[in-house]
Scaffold this motif. Structure first.
Motif, short mmCIF file in Angstrom:
data_model
loop_
_atom_site.label_atom_id
_atom_site.label_comp_id
_atom_site.label_asym_id
_atom_site.label_seq_id
_atom_site.Cartn_x
_atom_site.Cartn_y
_atom_site.Cartn_z
N UNK A 133 -7.93 4.01 4.24
CA UNK A 133 -7.40 5.03 3.33
C UNK A 133 -5.88 4.94 3.24
N UNK A 134 -5.22 4.60 4.33
CA UNK A 134 -3.77 4.48 4.31
C UNK A 134 -3.33 3.29 3.48
N UNK A 135 -4.08 2.20 3.52
CA UNK A 135 -3.72 1.02 2.73
C UNK A 135 -3.81 1.33 1.24
N UNK A 136 -4.78 2.11 0.83
CA UNK A 136 -4.92 2.46 -0.57
C UNK A 136 -3.76 3.32 -1.02
N UNK A 137 -3.23 4.17 -0.13
CA UNK A 137 -2.18 5.11 -0.50
C UNK A 137 -0.77 4.56 -0.44
N UNK A 138 -0.59 3.28 -0.06
CA UNK A 138 0.76 2.73 -0.01
C UNK A 138 1.38 2.70 -1.39
N UNK A 139 2.62 3.10 -1.50
CA UNK A 139 3.27 3.04 -2.82
C UNK A 139 3.53 1.59 -3.23
N UNK A 140 3.47 1.35 -4.50
CA UNK A 140 3.78 0.02 -5.01
C UNK A 140 5.29 -0.11 -5.12
N UNK A 141 5.82 -1.13 -4.51
CA UNK A 141 7.26 -1.37 -4.54
C UNK A 141 7.51 -2.64 -5.33
N UNK A 142 8.41 -2.57 -6.27
CA UNK A 142 8.74 -3.72 -7.12
C UNK A 142 10.23 -3.97 -6.99
#
Length: 90
Positions: A19-28
């Protein structure tokens, strides 16, 4: 009983980690040639509409989440600090 407790702990830990992996913000990260600015960004601020402004080199850059726009600077000064006043003016 120990095997059941271990299995229960393992399942609970695995679900939590997933669940924590899914919630990581996308950083560009953007390269200077993508936003046509200097490589060093000195300041950043976000207005009430969600538009981001960056002081990079001697330019002020605006990013709306899709495209970059350079805002002309009247003085050839490096924008080390950006701030927004109570009226929303940067």
């Amino acid at each position: 009983m120990k095997k059941f407790t271990f299995l229960l702990f393992f399942i609970a830990f695995s679900i939590n980690s997933f669940a924590q992996e899914i919630g990581f913000p996308l950083i560009r990260n953007y390269l200077p040639k993508e936003y046509n600015g200097a490589s060093q960004v000195w300041s950043a601020v976000q207005d009430s509409r969600g538009i981001m402004y960056f002081g990079a080199g001697s330019a002020l850059l605006e990013y709306d989440g899709v495209s970059w726009r350079a805002i002309p600077n009247e003085k050839p000064a490096i924008p080390y600090d950006l701030a927004i006043d109570k009226n929303g003016k940067i």
